[in-house]
Scaffold this motif. Sequence first.
Motif, PDB file in Angstrom:
ATOM      1  N   LEU A 159     -11.458-140.219 -13.902  1.00  0.00           N
ATOM      2  CA  LEU A 159     -12.331-139.574 -12.924  1.00  0.00           C
ATOM      3  C   LEU A 159     -12.514-140.436 -11.678  1.00  0.00           C
ATOM      4  N   LYS A 160     -12.367-141.749 -11.832  1.00  0.00           N
ATOM      5  CA  LYS A 160     -12.509-142.657 -10.690  1.00  0.00           C
ATOM      6  C   LYS A 160     -11.261-142.611  -9.809  1.00  0.00           C
ATOM      7  N   HIS A 161     -10.086-142.530 -10.453  1.00  0.00           N
ATOM      8  CA  HIS A 161      -8.823-142.550  -9.696  1.00  0.00           C
ATOM      9  C   HIS A 161      -7.887-141.459 -10.213  1.00  0.00           C
ATOM     10  N   PRO A 162      -8.215-140.184 -10.078  1.00  0.00           N
ATOM     11  CA  PRO A 162      -7.347-139.122 -10.607  1.00  0.00           C
ATOM     12  C   PRO A 162      -5.974-139.092  -9.947  1.00  0.00           C
ATOM     13  N   GLU A 163      -5.882-139.593  -8.711  1.00  0.00           N
ATOM     14  CA  GLU A 163      -4.593-139.576  -8.026  1.00  0.00           C
ATOM     15  C   GLU A 163      -3.565-140.474  -8.686  1.00  0.00           C
ATOM     16  N   LYS A 164      -4.012-141.428  -9.481  1.00  0.00           N
ATOM     17  CA  LYS A 164      -3.088-142.326 -10.172  1.00  0.00           C
ATOM     18  C   LYS A 164      -2.425-141.647 -11.358  1.00  0.00           C
ATOM     19  N   TYR A 165      -2.950-140.496 -11.773  1.00  0.00           N
ATOM     20  CA  TYR A 165      -2.442-139.835 -12.966  1.00  0.00           C
ATOM     21  C   TYR A 165      -2.065-138.402 -12.611  1.00  0.00           C
ATOM     22  N   PRO A 166      -0.848-138.246 -12.024  1.00  0.00           N
ATOM     23  CA  PRO A 166      -0.443-136.905 -11.541  1.00  0.00           C
ATOM     24  C   PRO A 166      -0.376-135.896 -12.690  1.00  0.00           C
ATOM     25  N   ARG A 167      -0.657-134.664 -12.341  1.00  0.00           N
ATOM     26  CA  ARG A 167      -0.622-133.588 -13.326  1.00  0.00           C
ATOM     27  C   ARG A 167       0.814-133.232 -13.655  1.00  0.00           C
ATOM     28  N   SER A 168       1.013-132.864 -14.909  1.00  0.00           N
ATOM     29  CA  SER A 168       2.369-132.469 -15.312  1.00  0.00           C
ATOM     30  C   SER A 168       2.346-131.022 -15.752  1.00  0.00           C
TER      31      SER A 168
END
Length: 311
Positions: A302-311
């Motif tokens: 939740l702090k850095h969602p951009e680091k974990y792209p959606r698949s």
Amino acid sequence: MTTRALDERAESLRAHRVPFVHARVVLAERPTSAKPGDEAVITPDGVIEGFVGGQCAEGTVRTQALSLLSSGDSMLLRITPNPEGEQSGKTVVHNACLSGGTLEIFLEPVLPLPLVAVLGDSPIARAMTGVAEALGYEVSTYDDADLSATDAVVVATHGKREEKTLQDAVLAGVPYVGLVASPKRGAAVVESLELTDEQRARIHYPAGLDIGARTPQEIALSVFAQMVSERPRVPRTAHAGTHPPVTEPPVTRLGVISLETETAIDPVCDMTVTISPDALHADLPDGERVWFCCPGCRREFLKHPEKYPRS
């Protein structure tokens, strides 16, 4: 939860024929929050009652425990923060979220006794009860049985209530359905049923293996021998108790997910998460749901969602 409370919970589950897994910590290397002797029960909906470690360890325990309910096997589970090779007699799981120590937890499925429902008050029907008790089976009269949780139905009435009982048992999916009758009469009864040919073929008549049985006790023995040769390893169960099965409809989830086993992948640490009522998740604005093994992974995402792209 105290040991006494956990024991009472386990007894309640047994009484209601609800399968569960008993977990006991047998090794805890510091730093861990669990200690040897800590225990818990895991119910079919994935709820853990008791304590065998923090949330990271619980996620792994939940996933492994639920897999055992379908096999009936026991497992010595080793959860370690560092990758390790295979070890004889153990299932080794690398959990990168663990805070430090290694845990070993013995997981033992506790399954209901096979349930046999008998219709009739004939000598053979009464002998069925005696043989069932000697084998460690649970036996009940047909009228008291829950067909959704019954492993076998045996009709031994010499002509009374046969047709409806056989038909209801087959339609309820009871694994073993037997009719105590001569081959000629049994064929006539089965042929009269409003079932498909495939459904009729599931009815054993005359019930039992051909072992030359003559007495009621020998006939009962032959019927149980046939049951043992054909019944599934894991008994059927009705979902009873305070934790019903998870009935949440499928939603779009981030990461790799198997709907059949109701698992998802934590996008932060790649751990497998079993979806259950108390599993951690986050609902995103676009409607996607993300599942996590522990609060730390959820906070990081939740702090850095951009680091974990959606698949």
